[in-house]
Design a protein around this motif. Structure first.
Motif, PDB file in Angstrom:
ATOM      1  N   GLU A   7       0.816  -1.211   0.000  1.00  0.00           N
ATOM      2  CA  GLU A   7       0.000   0.000   0.000  1.00  0.00           C
ATOM      3  C   GLU A   7       0.857   1.272   0.000  1.00  0.00           C
ATOM      4  O   GLU A   7       0.368   2.333  -0.398  1.00  0.00           O
ATOM      5  CB  GLU A   7      -0.927   0.020   1.231  1.00  0.00           C
ATOM      6  CG  GLU A   7      -1.930  -1.133   1.245  1.00  0.00           C
ATOM      7  CD  GLU A   7      -2.919  -1.017   2.393  1.00  0.00           C
ATOM      8  OE1 GLU A   7      -3.196   0.138   2.798  1.00  0.00           O
ATOM      9  OE2 GLU A   7      -3.398  -2.044   2.874  1.00  0.00           O
ATOM     10  N   ILE A   8       2.095   1.157   0.447  1.00  0.00           N
ATOM     11  CA  ILE A   8       2.995   2.320   0.480  1.00  0.00           C
ATOM     12  C   ILE A   8       4.310   1.933  -0.194  1.00  0.00           C
ATOM     13  O   ILE A   8       4.926   0.917   0.148  1.00  0.00           O
ATOM     14  CB  ILE A   8       3.274   2.769   1.926  1.00  0.00           C
ATOM     15  CG1 ILE A   8       1.972   3.229   2.595  1.00  0.00           C
ATOM     16  CG2 ILE A   8       4.312   3.892   1.943  1.00  0.00           C
ATOM     17  CD1 ILE A   8       2.142   3.600   4.064  1.00  0.00           C
ATOM     18  N   ILE A   9       4.712   2.746  -1.147  1.00  0.00           N
ATOM     19  CA  ILE A   9       5.967   2.506  -1.866  1.00  0.00           C
ATOM     20  C   ILE A   9       6.829   3.757  -1.746  1.00  0.00           C
ATOM     21  O   ILE A   9       6.441   4.833  -2.204  1.00  0.00           O
ATOM     22  CB  ILE A   9       5.717   2.200  -3.356  1.00  0.00           C
ATOM     23  CG1 ILE A   9       4.801   0.980  -3.511  1.00  0.00           C
ATOM     24  CG2 ILE A   9       7.040   1.958  -4.081  1.00  0.00           C
ATOM     25  CD1 ILE A   9       4.379   0.717  -4.936  1.00  0.00           C
ATOM     26  N   GLU A  10       7.977   3.618  -1.097  1.00  0.00           N
ATOM     27  CA  GLU A  10       8.926   4.720  -0.961  1.00  0.00           C
ATOM     28  C   GLU A  10      10.292   4.136  -0.656  1.00  0.00           C
ATOM     29  O   GLU A  10      10.412   2.997  -0.194  1.00  0.00           O
ATOM     30  CB  GLU A  10       8.502   5.693   0.140  1.00  0.00           C
ATOM     31  CG  GLU A  10       8.430   5.076   1.517  1.00  0.00           C
ATOM     32  CD  GLU A  10       8.025   6.078   2.577  1.00  0.00           C
ATOM     33  OE1 GLU A  10       8.039   7.290   2.279  1.00  0.00           O
ATOM     34  OE2 GLU A  10       7.704   5.654   3.693  1.00  0.00           O
ATOM     35  N   ALA A  34      -2.546   2.447  -4.064  1.00  0.00           N
ATOM     36  CA  ALA A  34      -1.355   2.516  -3.204  1.00  0.00           C
ATOM     37  C   ALA A  34      -0.650   3.857  -3.408  1.00  0.00           C
ATOM     38  O   ALA A  34      -0.721   4.472  -4.485  1.00  0.00           O
ATOM     39  CB  ALA A  34      -0.416   1.362  -3.517  1.00  0.00           C
ATOM     40  N   VAL A  35       0.018   4.312  -2.367  1.00  0.00           N
ATOM     41  CA  VAL A  35       0.680   5.619  -2.409  1.00  0.00           C
ATOM     42  C   VAL A  35       2.175   5.424  -2.719  1.00  0.00           C
ATOM     43  O   VAL A  35       2.866   4.670  -2.033  1.00  0.00           O
ATOM     44  CB  VAL A  35       0.509   6.358  -1.067  1.00  0.00           C
ATOM     45  CG1 VAL A  35       1.309   7.665  -1.095  1.00  0.00           C
ATOM     46  CG2 VAL A  35      -0.959   6.630  -0.798  1.00  0.00           C
ATOM     47  N   LEU A  36       2.620   6.116  -3.748  1.00  0.00           N
ATOM     48  CA  LEU A  36       4.033   6.114  -4.138  1.00  0.00           C
ATOM     49  C   LEU A  36       4.626   7.475  -3.784  1.00  0.00           C
ATOM     50  O   LEU A  36       4.159   8.510  -4.278  1.00  0.00           O
ATOM     51  CB  LEU A  36       4.178   5.855  -5.641  1.00  0.00           C
ATOM     52  CG  LEU A  36       5.570   6.079  -6.242  1.00  0.00           C
ATOM     53  CD1 LEU A  36       6.586   5.085  -5.685  1.00  0.00           C
ATOM     54  CD2 LEU A  36       5.515   5.987  -7.769  1.00  0.00           C
ATOM     55  N   THR A  37       5.631   7.479  -2.924  1.00  0.00           N
ATOM     56  CA  THR A  37       6.289   8.725  -2.532  1.00  0.00           C
ATOM     57  C   THR A  37       7.669   8.787  -3.173  1.00  0.00           C
ATOM     58  O   THR A  37       8.506   7.901  -2.964  1.00  0.00           O
ATOM     59  CB  THR A  37       6.424   8.821  -1.006  1.00  0.00           C
ATOM     60  OG1 THR A  37       5.128   8.760  -0.419  1.00  0.00           O
ATOM     61  CG2 THR A  37       7.103  10.127  -0.614  1.00  0.00           C
ATOM     62  N   LYS A  60       3.991  12.922  -4.186  1.00  0.00           N
ATOM     63  CA  LYS A  60       3.202  11.793  -3.709  1.00  0.00           C
ATOM     64  C   LYS A  60       2.194  11.438  -4.794  1.00  0.00           C
ATOM     65  O   LYS A  60       1.449  12.297  -5.286  1.00  0.00           O
ATOM     66  CB  LYS A  60       2.483  12.159  -2.411  1.00  0.00           C
ATOM     67  CG  LYS A  60       1.710  11.010  -1.778  1.00  0.00           C
ATOM     68  CD  LYS A  60       1.121  11.410  -0.428  1.00  0.00           C
ATOM     69  CE  LYS A  60       2.232  11.511   0.610  1.00  0.00           C
ATOM     70  NZ  LYS A  60       1.658  11.728   1.985  1.00  0.00           N
ATOM     71  N   SER A  62      -0.811   8.605  -6.272  1.00  0.00           N
ATOM     72  CA  SER A  62      -1.743   7.509  -6.020  1.00  0.00           C
ATOM     73  C   SER A  62      -1.790   6.622  -7.258  1.00  0.00           C
ATOM     74  O   SER A  62      -2.071   7.095  -8.364  1.00  0.00           O
ATOM     75  CB  SER A  62      -3.140   8.063  -5.708  1.00  0.00           C
ATOM     76  OG  SER A  62      -4.061   7.011  -5.498  1.00  0.00           O
TER      77      SER A  62
END
Length: 317
Positions: A7-10, A34-37, A60, A62
């Protein structure tokens, strides 16, 4: 048991020398939305089923249909997708990598109007950064799990050298100008080198030649020409050359110079001076004997030469 979705990619840059690295997904699927930062000086690239889906700049993001239209087209979904999907995510450092080294492992051939064909060596530095992430990935990086600037630098060294030679030929610069005006040469070379880097998605922000080395024979010839250009009085230059040779006590040219000067002084004594008034041959021989002794005392002639000349003069008495 199904693996949880991502769900979170950083990713914080694990090494400042990294150009590219793959996000460790542990073979998990990415949840829709999912959120890509992506941080400053970074870009992220999404690869789905072997094809480039999208490139994301700093910010950021989505990961939804409206944000990845290419991904929707690749998967053939006409109405978007809500289910998880599998994709590889790569991060890139897009800041400048500075003070990279380049050089010519073999001499580069230059055409020069004065010296003809001359082989020179050149060395320098350059700064580079990724300007087009998609092109860099397709044309150079491929699917390596990570890529460092050191690997790129080593490969670019072999690439720069021949391109530098081509650029040098196109610039049509004389050897002396190349050595004496490196800053001006930098300005001419960088635009000629840049297209070679553009093909790989790279930008050269600075290209510098720090030194150009000429062959030894060219340097000697150049020194001779420079020395002659500095001479304004050839008579003084000749006198200086003889005196310099005489200072080399143990050299053959020094011995020859001393002997030439000594015998010239003996045989031509009085030739350049006004003729003496009321002098007898005996007086003249006496003067020459004294000069001969002075030369011997000054070690300008050897003992053998002194003895032989002395006997010759004594016969004149």
């Amino acid at each position: 048991m199904a693996l949880p979705f991502i769900e979170i990619i950083e990713s914080v840059t694990p090494d400042p020398n990294l150009l590219m690295w793959k996000f460790a997904d542990a073979d998990k699927e990415i949840k829709s939305g999912a959120v890509l930062t992506v941080r400053e000086s970074q870009h992220a690239l999404l690869l789905n089923e072997g094809q480039l889906a999208d490139v994301f700049p700093a910010g950021k993001h989505s990961l939804e249909t409206r944000n990845i239209p290419i991904l929707t087209r690749l998967r053939g979904w006409k109405h978007g997708f809500e289910s998880p999907f599998k994709a590889d995510v790569y991060f890139f450092n897009t800041h400048q990598f500075v003070n990279l080294k380049w050089g010519t492992p073999a001499p580069v051939l230059m055409r020069d109007p004065a010296f003809g064909q001359v082989r020179v060596r050149a060395f320098g530095t350059y700064n580079v950064r990724i300007a087009d992430v998609g092109r860099f990935f397709r044309e150079y990086a491929g699917t390596y799990p990570l890529l460092t600037i050191t690997e790129l630098e080593w490969q670019l060294r072999d690439f720069i050298a021949p391109k530098f030679a081509e650029a040098l030929a196109q610039a049509n610069i004389a050897v002396i100008d190349a050595v004496g005006s490196i800053s001006a040469l930098n300005e001419k070379i960088q635009p000629l080198i840049q297209p070679c880097f553009t093909a790989f998605g790279l930008e050269v922000t600075m290209f510098t030649i720090t030194s150009i080395t000429l062959p030894e024979d060219v340097l000697k010839q150049y020194d001779k020409i420079t020395g002659m250009n500095m001479v304004t009085d050839m008579n003084k230059y000749s006198q200086f050359s003889v005196a310099n040779a005489m200072d080399k006590e143990r050299s053959e040219i020094g011995d020859a110079a001393r002997q030439a000067v000594a015998f010239g002084m003996i045989m031509n004594a009085g030739a350049s001076a006004p003729a003496p008034v009321n002098t007898s041959p005996t007086d003249d021989v006496t003067v020459r004997l004294k000069k001969l002794k002075d030369l011997f005392d000054a070690q300008l002639i050897t003992e053998t030469e002194y003895t032989a000349k002395k006997e010759e003069l004594l016969k004149l008495l």
